[in-house]
Design a protein around this motif. Sequence first.
Motif, short mmCIF file in Angstrom:
data_model
loop_
_atom_site.label_atom_id
_atom_site.label_comp_id
_atom_site.label_asym_id
_atom_site.label_seq_id
_atom_site.Cartn_x
_atom_site.Cartn_y
_atom_site.Cartn_z
N ALA A 41 0.80 -1.23 -0.07
CA ALA A 41 -0.10 0.05 0.02
C ALA A 41 0.94 1.21 -0.10
N SER A 48 -3.13 -1.71 7.78
CA SER A 48 -3.91 -0.75 7.29
C SER A 48 -4.41 0.07 8.77
N ARG A 49 -5.08 1.19 8.61
CA ARG A 49 -5.51 1.67 9.64
C ARG A 49 -6.17 1.04 10.87
N THR A 78 0.82 3.11 5.29
CA THR A 78 0.34 2.09 6.23
C THR A 78 0.60 2.68 7.54
#
Length: 307
Positions: free
Chosen positions: A27, A43-44, A30
């Motif tokens: 991504a 991810s969040r 991150t």
Amino acid sequence: MRRIALFALFVGFSAPLLISAPAYAQATRTWVSGLGDDVNPCSRTAPCKTFAGAISKTAINGEINCLDPAGFGAVTITKSITLDCTGTFGSILASFTTGININVPVGANDPFRTVKLRGLSISGVGISGSVGTRTGIRGINILSAAVVEIDDVLITDFTQQGILDGRAIAGAKLFIRNSVIRNNTGNGISAGSTGGANATIIDNVQSINNAFGIAATTGNNISIARSVFSGNTTGVEADAGATMNIDSSLINHNTTGVQAASGNIRVSSSSVSNNSTGFSGSATTFGNNRFIGNSSLGTAPTAAALQ
């Protein structure tokens, strides 16, 4: 019996899928968190726990952000990336190691070769016996990259340099802004890149209580503004073949304030004060500086030819 056989066959095909770790695409942004896990996709909503865990899941020229205050571990950076903990307290505790190694080599299929560090605290404090002391090696060790930017970073208590730039490439660039480098046994900043024509820009930086506040070797061109070099063995130093331009800065309470070779340190609108020796070697002054309170001025700087 036939149902049992079919169920067994289904389990046999499904088991590898159930036990294998999920694969995640890289991504551009991150996340890390003190409550994260490096098996997550970073991810969040499912952050990683360490910078090292997040880097492999972050694309070239991507960014790793910090969700909460925590220590995120020492890391080696081998591609263009941003580590940004602005707005929270992101730290690296580098006991018996280096906090951040930067090694983005030429030919790494990386058109940027740029590393950006923001909003970090990097500490070399560790336990030796039963005592907390300096055990970390270096705060930031730059081995290879085209551009390194360091903003709003604290580097403290390492046994060697706070920042060592040892790149062997020409035209390398280092930017340090709004940062504090303190209490290191070696130099606060070592501009030791060997490729030639290397530029280091320092703005609003405090380098205090180190061996040298900043030291530059041949081929390094340093520009300093609005900065403080205090409490060091030597405040600022440049070897022959290096140049250092200092403007609107404070060099005080060092054993030696300014140590220059061949007139390659030029000082303007600055204060060189309360050092044991103000100047060693041949520096240049633009006549608008303040030299006061030094035990000895040392070698009087040469007046610059104004144009």
